[in-house]
Design an enzyme around this catalytic site. Structure first.
Site, PDB file in Angstrom:
ATOM      1  N   GLY A  17     -24.663  11.864   3.343  1.00 37.53           N
ATOM      2  CA  GLY A  17     -24.760  12.287   1.932  1.00 37.53           C
ATOM      3  C   GLY A  17     -23.727  11.608   1.053  1.00 37.53           C
ATOM      4  O   GLY A  17     -22.714  11.067   1.510  1.00 37.53           O
TER       5      GLY A  17
ATOM      6  N   ARG B   8     -20.939  16.096  -5.886  1.00 41.86           N
ATOM      7  CA  ARG B   8     -20.014  17.010  -6.552  1.00 41.86           C
ATOM      8  C   ARG B   8     -18.544  16.569  -6.452  1.00 41.86           C
ATOM      9  O   ARG B   8     -17.669  17.117  -7.099  1.00 41.86           O
ATOM     10  CB  ARG B   8     -20.202  18.434  -5.996  1.00 41.86           C
ATOM     11  CG  ARG B   8     -21.492  19.085  -6.461  1.00 41.86           C
ATOM     12  CD  ARG B   8     -21.863  20.304  -5.643  1.00 41.86           C
ATOM     13  NE  ARG B   8     -22.537  19.946  -4.387  1.00 41.86           N
ATOM     14  CZ  ARG B   8     -22.981  20.835  -3.490  1.00 41.86           C
ATOM     15  NH1 ARG B   8     -22.819  22.122  -3.694  1.00 41.86           N
ATOM     16  NH2 ARG B   8     -23.588  20.432  -2.390  1.00 41.86           N
TER      17      ARG B   8
ATOM     18  N   ASN C 299      19.794 -10.456   4.530  1.00 40.75           N
ATOM     19  CA  ASN C 299      18.920 -10.887   5.627  1.00 40.75           C
ATOM     20  C   ASN C 299      17.830 -11.849   5.175  1.00 40.75           C
ATOM     21  O   ASN C 299      17.133 -12.407   5.980  1.00 40.75           O
ATOM     22  CB  ASN C 299      18.282  -9.669   6.309  1.00 40.75           C
ATOM     23  CG  ASN C 299      17.441  -8.844   5.352  1.00 40.75           C
ATOM     24  OD1 ASN C 299      17.705  -8.821   4.148  1.00 40.75           O
ATOM     25  ND2 ASN C 299      16.452  -8.171   5.878  1.00 40.75           N
TER      26      ASN C 299
HETATM   27  C1  UD1 Z   1     -26.249  22.919   4.056  1.00 41.61           C
HETATM   28  C2  UD1 Z   1     -27.338  23.890   4.557  1.00 41.61           C
HETATM   29  C3  UD1 Z   1     -26.947  25.316   4.179  1.00 41.61           C
HETATM   30  C4  UD1 Z   1     -25.608  25.652   4.779  1.00 41.61           C
HETATM   31  C5  UD1 Z   1     -24.542  24.623   4.364  1.00 41.61           C
HETATM   32  C6  UD1 Z   1     -23.272  24.846   5.165  1.00 41.61           C
HETATM   33  C7  UD1 Z   1     -29.452  22.705   4.527  1.00 41.61           C
HETATM   34  C8  UD1 Z   1     -30.755  22.531   3.827  1.00 41.61           C
HETATM   35  N1  UD1 Z   1     -28.600  23.551   3.983  1.00 41.61           N
HETATM   36  O1  UD1 Z   1     -26.236  23.002   2.645  1.00 41.61           O
HETATM   37  O2  UD1 Z   1     -27.920  26.228   4.654  1.00 41.61           O
HETATM   38  O3  UD1 Z   1     -25.194  26.946   4.386  1.00 41.61           O
HETATM   39  O4  UD1 Z   1     -25.012  23.277   4.634  1.00 41.61           O
HETATM   40  O5  UD1 Z   1     -22.251  24.050   4.709  1.00 41.61           O
HETATM   41  O6  UD1 Z   1     -29.244  22.103   5.549  1.00 41.61           O
HETATM   42  N2  UD1 Z   1     -26.616  14.984   4.739  1.00 41.61           N
HETATM   43  C9  UD1 Z   1     -27.157  13.835   5.274  1.00 41.61           C
HETATM   44  N3  UD1 Z   1     -28.327  13.362   4.802  1.00 41.61           N
HETATM   45  C10 UD1 Z   1     -29.007  13.979   3.823  1.00 41.61           C
HETATM   46  C11 UD1 Z   1     -28.476  15.158   3.268  1.00 41.61           C
HETATM   47  C12 UD1 Z   1     -27.270  15.632   3.759  1.00 41.61           C
HETATM   48  O7  UD1 Z   1     -26.567  13.239   6.174  1.00 41.61           O
HETATM   49  O8  UD1 Z   1     -30.085  13.481   3.455  1.00 41.61           O
HETATM   50  C13 UD1 Z   1     -25.335  15.484   5.251  1.00 41.61           C
HETATM   51  C14 UD1 Z   1     -24.255  15.515   4.205  1.00 41.61           C
HETATM   52  O9  UD1 Z   1     -23.499  14.315   4.223  1.00 41.61           O
HETATM   53  C15 UD1 Z   1     -23.423  16.715   4.626  1.00 41.61           C
HETATM   54  C16 UD1 Z   1     -24.382  17.594   5.382  1.00 41.61           C
HETATM   55  O10 UD1 Z   1     -25.511  16.809   5.685  1.00 41.61           O
HETATM   56  O11 UD1 Z   1     -22.363  16.336   5.499  1.00 41.61           O
HETATM   57  C17 UD1 Z   1     -24.801  18.818   4.583  1.00 41.61           C
HETATM   58  O12 UD1 Z   1     -25.420  18.414   3.394  1.00 41.61           O
HETATM   59  P1  UD1 Z   1     -25.134  19.159   2.040  1.00 41.61           P
HETATM   60  O13 UD1 Z   1     -25.944  18.503   0.987  1.00 41.61           O
HETATM   61  O14 UD1 Z   1     -23.692  19.294   1.811  1.00 41.61           O
HETATM   62  O15 UD1 Z   1     -25.796  20.586   2.359  1.00 41.61           O
HETATM   63  P2  UD1 Z   1     -25.441  21.970   1.695  1.00 41.61           P
HETATM   64  O16 UD1 Z   1     -26.094  22.047   0.371  1.00 41.61           O
HETATM   65  O17 UD1 Z   1     -24.001  22.211   1.763  1.00 41.61           O
HETATM   66 CA    CA Z   2     -22.229  20.996   2.241  1.00 38.42          CA
END
Ligand code: UD1
Ligand code: CA
Length: 481
Positions: A14, A18, A407
């Site tokens: 990701g 934010r 030095n």
């Molecule tokens: C996600 C969970 C949520 C949970 C929360 C915990 C989902 C749909 N939601 O939400 O239920 O409570 O984490 O912290 O899974 N990432 C990828 N590829 C993508 C999208 C994301 O590798 O296409 C990675 C991001 O880099 C990140 C992680 O997945 O490290 C989580 O993604 P993020 O968008 O932060 O999910 P949350 O909205 O926090």
């Molecule tokens: Ca997250």
């Protein structure tokens, strides 16, 4: 350590919108290491057969920052959601008769022990269902699809809410943006850490859709899909909710960093280190403290730094990648990096010890003394206002105030050797390369350019002149004008 077949998949593709950053989110640092490093450390602590990291946004920066030996990386070109990210890694587990640990790369506080306990919980569930643990092939028809780690958080905003049946089986996970007002009241949230049985996960991923508020492929939907086939994911609520805190913006980054620091301080305090005003103290993962070490406020301990018994670090000192011996005193406002300070030495106040230095036992490096890439012998004193660079100083040497090793000649660095018990008069310039012999003496204010034999005096300055009554003569000269 996990004793069943396990592959770990870490999601780190990701962008971290934010964060409002040029850098990918997971490389932002927490206590001197990239955020993702901590997640990978916890995962590898339980020794999965493989650790696969899904990278995407600025992938090379992420791969370089974590510098993980033995990790495998897959590239998610477009970030279409957590479900899509796992799908990208499916070649690693689609023919695997075992489990897949999936973990978000933005959850740095999870402990290896917690992942281990979740694995034990999963094993207990399987045992309860009567599966043969020694033969995972016998498991395929069973109804347990996996475990999701959850926690009750004070503020569930932004997390997926966990909806369960009375048997702790998850019905579904609803994301903040898709939740009804009633669902938003639930404070048990998804950690983003799951164990899935690989064949079930593989099937369910194929069925994911992106019909939701964010038009993303949610990994969490896998749970609902499996449930429709009577394959259940159990929720394991972990007691310390801080372990699952996700980092989505810089305020959360700061919050997580404080929690981690507090953990390290708690650990060392219970191990016998005194911290004065611990909130003000910075301490990193690789720091090692012995008993009866005393650390005052605003001290920063970075990198691989170890401090041995009875040593006191006064306020405002910074110590990086250094080894500090027993009963050393590091007085206020000193800065030490990539060096070794041996037992009973005294450093500071206001001293700077730069890379490659060794300050031997009972030596004293005082105020406004800078030492670089030098060995300072046992019981040698350099108490005031000096620069000692590329020097090899023997035992019981006295370095007078204001002494400087010259030095650098503008092209190259040269070495200064000062042998045992030499006496360097105040304000001596030692023009390197140069050797000062044992018990040799230099006169104050001398510019020494040639080697000084053992026990000799080297003095280089004009004879002092005395002009009697000069003050009167000077006064008269002014009165005339
Ligand atoms: C996600 C969970 C949520 C949970 C929360 C915990 C989902 C749909 N939601 O939400 O239920 O409570 O984490 O912290 O899974 N990432 C990828 N590829 C993508 C999208 C994301 O590798 O296409 C990675 C991001 O880099 C990140 C992680 O997945 O490290 C989580 O993604 P993020 O968008 O932060 O999910 P949350 O909205 O926090
Ligand atoms: Ca997250």
């Amino acid at each position: 350590m996990i004793d069943f077949p396990l592959i770990a998949v870490v999601l780190a593709a990701g962008k971290g919108t934010r964060f409002k950053s040029e850098k990918p989110k997971v490389v932002h640092q927490i206590l001197g290491k990239p955020m993702l490093w901590y997640t990978i450390f916890a995962v590898r602590w339980i020794k999965p057969q493989k650790t696969v990291i899904v990278v995407g946004h600025k992938k090379d920066e992420v791969i370089n920052a974590v510098n993980c030996d033995g990790c495998e990386f897959v590239y998610q070109q477009e970030q279409l959601g957590t479900g899509h990210a796992v799908y990208t890694a499916k070649d690693y587990f689609k023919d695997f008769d075992g489990y897949v640990l999936i973990i978000n790369g933005d959850t740095p506080l999870v402990r290896g022990e917690t992942l281990h306990n979740a694995g034990e919980y999963l094993k207990a569930l399987i045992r309860y269902e009567g599966a043969d643990l020694t033969n995972y092939r016998g498991y395929r028809n069973k109804s347990i699809a996996g475990v999701v780690l959850t926690a009750r958080v004070p503020n569930p905003y932004g997390y997926g809410r966990v909806i369960k049946d009375k048997d702790h089986r998850v019905i579904k996970i609803v994301e903040e943006k898709d939740a009804t007002n009633q669902e938003k009241q639930i404070n048990e949230v998804n950690s983003g850490i799951y164990f899935f049985y690989a064949p079930y996960l593989t099937q369910a991923l194929e069925k994911l859709e992106n019909k939701n508020a964010q038009q993303e492929y949610y990994l969490t939907d896998v749970i609902e899909i499996l449930r429709q086939e009577e394959k259940y994911v159990y929720a394991l609520e972990i007691p310390d909710y801080t372990e699952i805190l996700g980092v989505n913006d810089r305020l959360q980054l700061a919050g997580v960093e404080n929690i981690l620091k507090e953990r390290y301080i708690t650990f060392w305090a219970l191990n016998g280190t005194t911290f004065h005003n611990p909130q003000s103290i910075w301490i990193e993962f690789d720091v090692d403290l012995s008993r009866d070490v005393e650390i005052h406020q605003n001290v920063v301990l970075q990198g691989k730094t170890s401090i041995d018994e009875g040593t006191v670090i006064e306020p405002n000192c910074i110590i990086k990648n250094s080894k500090i011996g027993k009963n050393v005193k590091i007085l206020a406002n000193s800065y030490i990096e990539d060096s070794e300070i041996q037992d009973n030495a005294v450093i500071g106040p206001f001293a700077r010890i730069r890379g490659g230095s060794v300050i031997k036992e009972e030596a004293v490096i005082g105020n406004f003394v800078e030492v670089k890439n030098s060995v300072i012998g046992r019981k040698t004193n350099a108490r005031h206002l000096s620069y000692l660079g590329d020097a090899e100083v023997g035992e019981e040497v006295n370095i007078g105030a204001g002494t400087i090793t010259c030095n650098y000649d503008g092209f190259k660095k040269h070495k200064t050797v000062i042998k045992d018990r030499a006496f360097i008069g105040s304000d001596t310039m030692l023009v390197a390369p140069i050797t000062i012999g044992e018990e040799a003496i230099t006169g104050s204010g001398s510019v020494i350019t040639k080697d000084v034999p053992d026990k000799a005096l080297a003095i280089e300055r004009n004879q002092q002149k005395i002009i009697e009554n000069y003050a009167e003569k000077r006064k008269k000269k002014y009165e005339k004008n």
